[in-house]
Design an enzyme around this catalytic site. Sequence first.
Site, short mmCIF file in Angstrom:
data_model
loop_
_atom_site.label_atom_id
_atom_site.label_comp_id
_atom_site.label_asym_id
_atom_site.label_seq_id
_atom_site.Cartn_x
_atom_site.Cartn_y
_atom_site.Cartn_z
N ASN A 8 0.87 -1.18 0.00
CA ASN A 8 0.00 0.00 0.00
C ASN A 8 0.90 1.23 0.00
O ASN A 8 1.44 1.61 1.03
CB ASN A 8 -0.89 -0.02 1.25
CG ASN A 8 -1.72 1.24 1.38
OD1 ASN A 8 -1.84 2.01 0.42
ND2 ASN A 8 -2.30 1.46 2.56
N TRP A 9 1.04 1.83 -1.17
CA TRP A 9 1.98 2.95 -1.29
C TRP A 9 1.43 4.26 -0.74
O TRP A 9 2.15 5.23 -0.64
CB TRP A 9 2.39 3.14 -2.76
CG TRP A 9 3.36 2.11 -3.25
CD1 TRP A 9 3.98 1.14 -2.51
CD2 TRP A 9 3.85 1.97 -4.59
NE1 TRP A 9 4.81 0.41 -3.30
CE2 TRP A 9 4.76 0.89 -4.58
CE3 TRP A 9 3.61 2.64 -5.79
CZ2 TRP A 9 5.43 0.46 -5.74
CZ3 TRP A 9 4.26 2.22 -6.94
CH2 TRP A 9 5.16 1.15 -6.91
N LYS A 10 0.14 4.30 -0.48
CA LYS A 10 -0.49 5.55 0.00
C LYS A 10 -0.16 6.68 -0.98
O LYS A 10 -0.12 6.43 -2.18
CB LYS A 10 -0.02 5.84 1.43
CG LYS A 10 -0.16 4.60 2.32
CD LYS A 10 0.07 4.86 3.77
CE LYS A 10 -0.10 3.55 4.53
NZ LYS A 10 -0.11 3.72 5.97
N HIS A 94 -9.62 1.65 4.40
CA HIS A 94 -8.36 1.81 5.12
C HIS A 94 -8.55 2.84 6.25
O HIS A 94 -9.32 3.79 6.11
CB HIS A 94 -7.26 2.28 4.16
CG HIS A 94 -5.91 2.27 4.80
ND1 HIS A 94 -5.46 3.33 5.58
CD2 HIS A 94 -4.93 1.34 4.82
CE1 HIS A 94 -4.25 3.02 6.04
NE2 HIS A 94 -3.91 1.82 5.60
N GLU A 96 -6.86 5.27 7.22
CA GLU A 96 -6.62 6.67 6.85
C GLU A 96 -7.83 7.27 6.14
O GLU A 96 -8.12 8.45 6.26
CB GLU A 96 -5.34 6.78 6.02
CG GLU A 96 -4.11 6.66 6.90
CD GLU A 96 -2.94 5.93 6.28
OE1 GLU A 96 -2.84 5.86 5.05
OE2 GLU A 96 -2.11 5.41 7.08
N GLU A 166 -5.83 -4.27 10.68
CA GLU A 166 -4.79 -3.26 10.90
C GLU A 166 -5.13 -2.41 12.12
O GLU A 166 -5.92 -1.47 12.02
CB GLU A 166 -4.69 -2.33 9.69
CG GLU A 166 -4.32 -3.03 8.39
CD GLU A 166 -3.69 -2.05 7.40
OE1 GLU A 166 -2.55 -2.28 7.01
OE2 GLU A 166 -4.34 -1.06 7.04
N GLY A 172 2.23 2.74 10.61
CA GLY A 172 3.22 3.79 10.41
C GLY A 172 3.93 4.22 11.69
O GLY A 172 4.59 5.26 11.72
N SER A 212 3.11 -1.67 10.53
CA SER A 212 4.55 -1.76 10.81
C SER A 212 5.14 -3.14 10.51
O SER A 212 6.02 -3.63 11.23
CB SER A 212 4.84 -1.34 12.27
OG SER A 212 4.43 0.00 12.46
N GLY A 233 2.75 -0.91 4.33
CA GLY A 233 2.87 0.49 3.93
C GLY A 233 4.34 0.87 3.76
O GLY A 233 4.95 0.59 2.72
N GLY A 234 4.91 1.46 4.79
CA GLY A 234 6.29 1.99 4.73
C GLY A 234 7.31 1.03 4.15
O GLY A 234 8.14 1.43 3.32
P1 PGA Z 1 2.64 0.59 7.64
O1 PGA Z 1 1.20 0.85 6.95
O2 PGA Z 1 3.15 -0.71 7.11
O3 PGA Z 1 3.46 1.78 7.19
O4 PGA Z 1 2.43 0.57 9.10
C1 PGA Z 1 0.30 -0.21 6.77
C2 PGA Z 1 -0.97 0.27 6.13
O5 PGA Z 1 -1.40 1.40 6.41
O6 PGA Z 1 -1.59 -0.44 5.34
#
Ligand code: PGA
Length: 255
Positions: A8-10, A94, A96, A166, A172, A212, A233-234
């Site tokens: 998930n590159w956001k 998600h 966010e 999640e 993050g 994470s 994500g990251g």
């Molecule tokens: P993260 O994000 O791996 O940076 O914690 C995961 C996500 O939001 O899907």
Amino acid sequence: MKLIIAANWKMHKTGSEAKEFCLELLQKEDDFRGVEVLICPPFTALTAAAGVLKDSSVKLGAQNFYPGEQGAFTGEISAAMLKEAGVEYVIIGHSERRHLMGEEDSLVARKIAAAYENGLKPILCIGEKESERDEGVTEKVLEKQLSKALEKLEPEQVKSLVIAYEPVWAIGTGKAASAEDAASAAGFIFSHLDRHFGHESAAGVRIQYGGSVKAENIGSFISLEHIHGALVGGASLEAGSFGDLIRAAGKAVAS
Ligand code: PGA
């Protein structure tokens, strides 16, 4: 059951950066056997990524869409637009989007239903906030998110669902959930599905852990009974380390 690891590159990467990433990632494709790998770039980078990935085993996902066919929805993207761009999966709900963009359970439910109607495979995200965990209402939160999101679905549809658990406080932050907490949430999700849609449908659902995740900790989640992948994500933004993460996941399941 095949593992599913999704990037998930956001709001990261332009089209040219996406292309560069995909070319580098595909150099490690031989290591991905037994793992379904999925990249979810921003809308504007989908076509560039699709161009590189088209003859590979790596699939394309989107991070969102709007559940309308077409019309006066400024700034939104339809399922048909995504499909023409080569998209197979779509992330829905998600945290966010829920907490920064105000997306409610009712809209999440409409998106899930519309994804099925339009032949997109949904990845439904659910998870509790830190304050909710502290109050001891994690299962109540998961129950509400699940029952609202899936209320329009038939057992036959649920069978092919991907659900990303999640916890919001783990996203993050570098502070991943413990394997024990992830196992308990995934077990709860499985029993909810079993109760409402039957054993066969529940057994078809792939539950991802997200929050994470990195190459160093993926093994502790993948080895859990009800976890069949991760939403990353990251640690998905750099092709080399994302490739290592996928390889580590494949190894953990084989061992
Ligand atoms: P993260 O994000 O791996 O940076 O914690 C995961 C996500 O939001 O899907």
